[in-house]
Design a protein around this motif. Structure first.
Motif, PDB file in Angstrom:
ATOM      1  N   PRO A  52       0.816  -1.224   0.000  1.00 46.47           N
ATOM      2  CA  PRO A  52       0.000   0.000   0.000  1.00 46.47           C
ATOM      3  C   PRO A  52       0.847   1.270   0.000  1.00 46.47           C
ATOM      4  O   PRO A  52       2.021   1.245   0.362  1.00 46.47           O
ATOM      5  N   ARG A  53       0.213   2.355  -0.370  1.00 46.03           N
ATOM      6  CA  ARG A  53       0.891   3.650  -0.310  1.00 46.03           C
ATOM      7  C   ARG A  53       0.904   4.106   1.142  1.00 46.03           C
ATOM      8  O   ARG A  53       0.052   3.715   1.945  1.00 46.03           O
ATOM      9  N   ARG A  54       1.880   4.916   1.474  1.00 44.52           N
ATOM     10  CA  ARG A  54       1.996   5.459   2.816  1.00 44.52           C
ATOM     11  C   ARG A  54       0.919   6.514   3.025  1.00 44.52           C
ATOM     12  O   ARG A  54       0.696   7.349   2.151  1.00 44.52           O
ATOM     13  N   GLU A  55       0.261   6.457   4.149  1.00 42.34           N
ATOM     14  CA  GLU A  55      -0.730   7.483   4.474  1.00 42.34           C
ATOM     15  C   GLU A  55      -0.020   8.699   5.029  1.00 42.34           C
ATOM     16  O   GLU A  55       0.852   8.582   5.891  1.00 42.34           O
ATOM     17  N   TYR A  75       2.547  -0.846   9.503  1.00 40.52           N
ATOM     18  CA  TYR A  75       3.008  -2.195   9.845  1.00 40.52           C
ATOM     19  C   TYR A  75       2.904  -3.143   8.655  1.00 40.52           C
ATOM     20  O   TYR A  75       3.740  -4.021   8.484  1.00 40.52           O
ATOM     21  N   GLU A  76       1.893  -2.974   7.819  1.00 43.04           N
ATOM     22  CA  GLU A  76       1.757  -3.798   6.620  1.00 43.04           C
ATOM     23  C   GLU A  76       2.905  -3.523   5.657  1.00 43.04           C
ATOM     24  O   GLU A  76       3.492  -4.448   5.086  1.00 43.04           O
ATOM     25  N   ARG A  77       3.259  -2.253   5.496  1.00 39.56           N
ATOM     26  CA  ARG A  77       4.360  -1.887   4.598  1.00 39.56           C
ATOM     27  C   ARG A  77       5.684  -2.476   5.085  1.00 39.56           C
ATOM     28  O   ARG A  77       6.438  -3.045   4.309  1.00 39.56           O
ATOM     29  N   ILE A  78       5.978  -2.360   6.367  1.00 40.00           N
ATOM     30  CA  ILE A  78       7.263  -2.870   6.874  1.00 40.00           C
ATOM     31  C   ILE A  78       7.284  -4.394   6.822  1.00 40.00           C
ATOM     32  O   ILE A  78       8.329  -4.994   6.560  1.00 40.00           O
ATOM     33  N   LYS A  79       6.136  -5.046   7.031  1.00 36.38           N
ATOM     34  CA  LYS A  79       6.080  -6.509   6.928  1.00 36.38           C
ATOM     35  C   LYS A  79       6.432  -6.944   5.499  1.00 36.38           C
ATOM     36  O   LYS A  79       7.218  -7.871   5.292  1.00 36.38           O
ATOM     37  N   ILE A  80       5.894  -6.247   4.528  1.00 37.69           N
ATOM     38  CA  ILE A  80       6.168  -6.581   3.130  1.00 37.69           C
ATOM     39  C   ILE A  80       7.621  -6.271   2.782  1.00 37.69           C
ATOM     40  O   ILE A  80       8.288  -7.062   2.100  1.00 37.69           O
ATOM     41  N   LEU A  81       8.153  -5.161   3.258  1.00 37.86           N
ATOM     42  CA  LEU A  81       9.563  -4.839   3.016  1.00 37.86           C
ATOM     43  C   LEU A  81      10.476  -5.904   3.644  1.00 37.86           C
ATOM     44  O   LEU A  81      11.476  -6.302   3.038  1.00 37.86           O
ATOM     45  N   ASN A  82      10.116  -6.384   4.834  1.00 39.92           N
ATOM     46  CA  ASN A  82      10.898  -7.453   5.472  1.00 39.92           C
ATOM     47  C   ASN A  82      10.819  -8.742   4.652  1.00 39.92           C
ATOM     48  O   ASN A  82      11.809  -9.457   4.513  1.00 39.92           O
ATOM     49  N   ASN A  83       9.639  -9.049   4.110  1.00 34.43           N
ATOM     50  CA  ASN A  83       9.482 -10.239   3.265  1.00 34.43           C
ATOM     51  C   ASN A  83      10.311 -10.120   1.985  1.00 34.43           C
ATOM     52  O   ASN A  83      10.906 -11.093   1.528  1.00 34.43           O
ATOM     53  N   ILE A  84      10.350  -8.927   1.406  1.00 41.16           N
ATOM     54  CA  ILE A  84      11.168  -8.701   0.209  1.00 41.16           C
ATOM     55  C   ILE A  84      12.644  -8.882   0.564  1.00 41.16           C
ATOM     56  O   ILE A  84      13.386  -9.546  -0.152  1.00 41.16           O
ATOM     57  N   TYR A  85      13.054  -8.335   1.682  1.00 41.85           N
ATOM     58  CA  TYR A  85      14.444  -8.432   2.130  1.00 41.85           C
ATOM     59  C   TYR A  85      14.857  -9.893   2.335  1.00 41.85           C
ATOM     60  O   TYR A  85      15.983 -10.279   2.049  1.00 41.85           O
ATOM     61  N   ASN A  86      13.929 -10.710   2.833  1.00 44.74           N
ATOM     62  CA  ASN A  86      14.206 -12.133   3.097  1.00 44.74           C
ATOM     63  C   ASN A  86      13.827 -13.043   1.936  1.00 44.74           C
ATOM     64  O   ASN A  86      13.785 -14.258   2.101  1.00 44.74           O
ATOM     65  N   ASN A  87      13.514 -12.469   0.783  1.00 44.73           N
ATOM     66  CA  ASN A  87      13.133 -13.223  -0.422  1.00 44.73           C
ATOM     67  C   ASN A  87      11.928 -14.135  -0.194  1.00 44.73           C
ATOM     68  O   ASN A  87      11.871 -15.239  -0.738  1.00 44.73           O
ATOM     69  N   LYS A  88      10.960 -13.686   0.582  1.00 43.69           N
ATOM     70  CA  LYS A  88       9.752 -14.467   0.831  1.00 43.69           C
ATOM     71  C   LYS A  88       8.603 -14.054  -0.077  1.00 43.69           C
ATOM     72  O   LYS A  88       7.620 -14.759  -0.174  1.00 43.69           O
ATOM     73  N   SER A  89       8.700 -12.901  -0.721  1.00 47.04           N
ATOM     74  CA  SER A  89       7.652 -12.422  -1.623  1.00 47.04           C
ATOM     75  C   SER A  89       7.978 -12.841  -3.049  1.00 47.04           C
ATOM     76  O   SER A  89       9.081 -12.612  -3.533  1.00 47.04           O
ATOM     77  N   GLN A 117      15.523   3.144  18.136  1.00 54.11           N
ATOM     78  CA  GLN A 117      15.957   3.580  16.803  1.00 54.11           C
ATOM     79  C   GLN A 117      15.220   2.827  15.704  1.00 54.11           C
ATOM     80  O   GLN A 117      14.961   3.371  14.639  1.00 54.11           O
ATOM     81  N   MET A 118      14.853   1.568  15.972  1.00 50.15           N
ATOM     82  CA  MET A 118      14.168   0.739  14.979  1.00 50.15           C
ATOM     83  C   MET A 118      12.663   0.987  14.956  1.00 50.15           C
ATOM     84  O   MET A 118      11.941   0.346  14.210  1.00 50.15           O
ATOM     85  N   GLY A 119      12.172   1.903  15.787  1.00 54.44           N
ATOM     86  CA  GLY A 119      10.763   2.265  15.752  1.00 54.44           C
ATOM     87  C   GLY A 119       9.879   1.548  16.755  1.00 54.44           C
ATOM     88  O   GLY A 119       8.662   1.678  16.713  1.00 54.44           O
ATOM     89  N   TYR A 120      10.466   0.815  17.685  1.00 52.88           N
ATOM     90  CA  TYR A 120       9.679   0.141  18.723  1.00 52.88           C
ATOM     91  C   TYR A 120       9.350   1.124  19.835  1.00 52.88           C
ATOM     92  O   TYR A 120      10.123   2.030  20.123  1.00 52.88           O
ATOM     93  N   THR A 128       9.186   0.026  11.881  1.00 53.01           N
ATOM     94  CA  THR A 128       8.635   1.018  10.953  1.00 53.01           C
ATOM     95  C   THR A 128       9.692   1.375   9.912  1.00 53.01           C
ATOM     96  O   THR A 128      10.856   0.999  10.045  1.00 53.01           O
ATOM     97  N   GLU A 129       9.269   2.118   8.922  1.00 49.19           N
ATOM     98  CA  GLU A 129      10.203   2.611   7.904  1.00 49.19           C
ATOM     99  C   GLU A 129      10.971   3.833   8.395  1.00 49.19           C
ATOM    100  O   GLU A 129      11.955   4.225   7.791  1.00 49.19           O
ATOM    101  N   MET A 130      10.492   4.440   9.446  1.00 47.59           N
ATOM    102  CA  MET A 130      11.118   5.649   9.980  1.00 47.59           C
ATOM    103  C   MET A 130      12.163   5.248  11.009  1.00 47.59           C
ATOM    104  O   MET A 130      11.844   4.892  12.132  1.00 47.59           O
ATOM    105  N   ILE A 131      13.421   5.278  10.605  1.00 43.43           N
ATOM    106  CA  ILE A 131      14.527   4.863  11.457  1.00 43.43           C
ATOM    107  C   ILE A 131      15.244   6.099  11.977  1.00 43.43           C
ATOM    108  O   ILE A 131      15.549   7.018  11.225  1.00 43.43           O
TER     109      ILE A 131
END
Length: 176
Positions: free
Chosen positions: A22-25, A40-54, A98-101, A165-168
């Motif tokens: 999705p686009r960022r709101e 959270y959906e965006r970062i989950k997908i980015l993590n999946n791309i990073y781990n070659n799961k998508s 720093q990681m957004g938690y 999050t994407e905001m680090i």
């Protein structure tokens, strides 16, 4: 956006690991009132791309046109912890922030962490987290736990903690 979601639904019938990015709101209202679901959906997908799961990624022109954080910057903060590692509590807290938690008293959602004595809980998904128990600064045990019951489920030898999050947050601002 509706067409992209429809395409995702149709492709899931034929292929596994199809995801809609999705686009960022962009909210002009109070930050606390904003829903974190898309973030959270965006970062989950980015993590999946990073781990070659998508396998297939579907998105919109708006989402592609939005600026994103560099891959190296985003995943430079990833924590890889294993049993018997030594890490200071202060360094770990700083890394998680720093990681957004967000630090809370009791974990109820993903993107949160809690410290109670020598136990660190981190919410990694909607219903699961990781519990790290320390003996001083040494990692004594790593376990998965259910957020709903706060009960441990599986023992782990290692855990990778990705940004929430994407905001680090970075220590310094280099190219403004």
């Amino acid at each position: 956006e509706m067409q992209a979601k429809e395409l995702e639904k149709n492709l899931k019938y034929f292929i596994e690991n199809v995801e809609y990015f999705p686009r960022r709101e962009i909210s002009i209202y109070d930050y606390d009132a904003e829903s974190k679901d898309i973030e959270y959906e965006r970062i989950k997908i980015l993590n999946n791309i990073y781990n070659n799961k998508s396998k297939v990624l579907i998105t919109t022109i708006e989402a592609i046109m939005q600026k994103m954080i560099a891959k190296d910057t985003l995943y430079n903060t990833t924590l890889k912890l294993k049993l018997t590692d030594t890490i200071s509590h202060e360094e770990l807290k700083k890394s998680l922030v720093q990681m957004g938690y967000k630090r809370v008293d009791l974990i109820e959602n993903k993107g949160e962490f809690s410290i109670r004595g020598d136990i660190l809980d981190i919410g990694l998904s909607d219903n699961e987290g990781v519990r790290i128990e320390f003996w001083g600064d040494d990692i004594d045990s790593i376990r998965k736990f259910k957020l709903s019951s706060q009960r441990s489920t599986d023992m782990l030898k290692t855990v990778e903690i990705y940004p929430a999050t994407e905001m680090i947050l970075e220590d310094s601002i280099s190219n403004v």
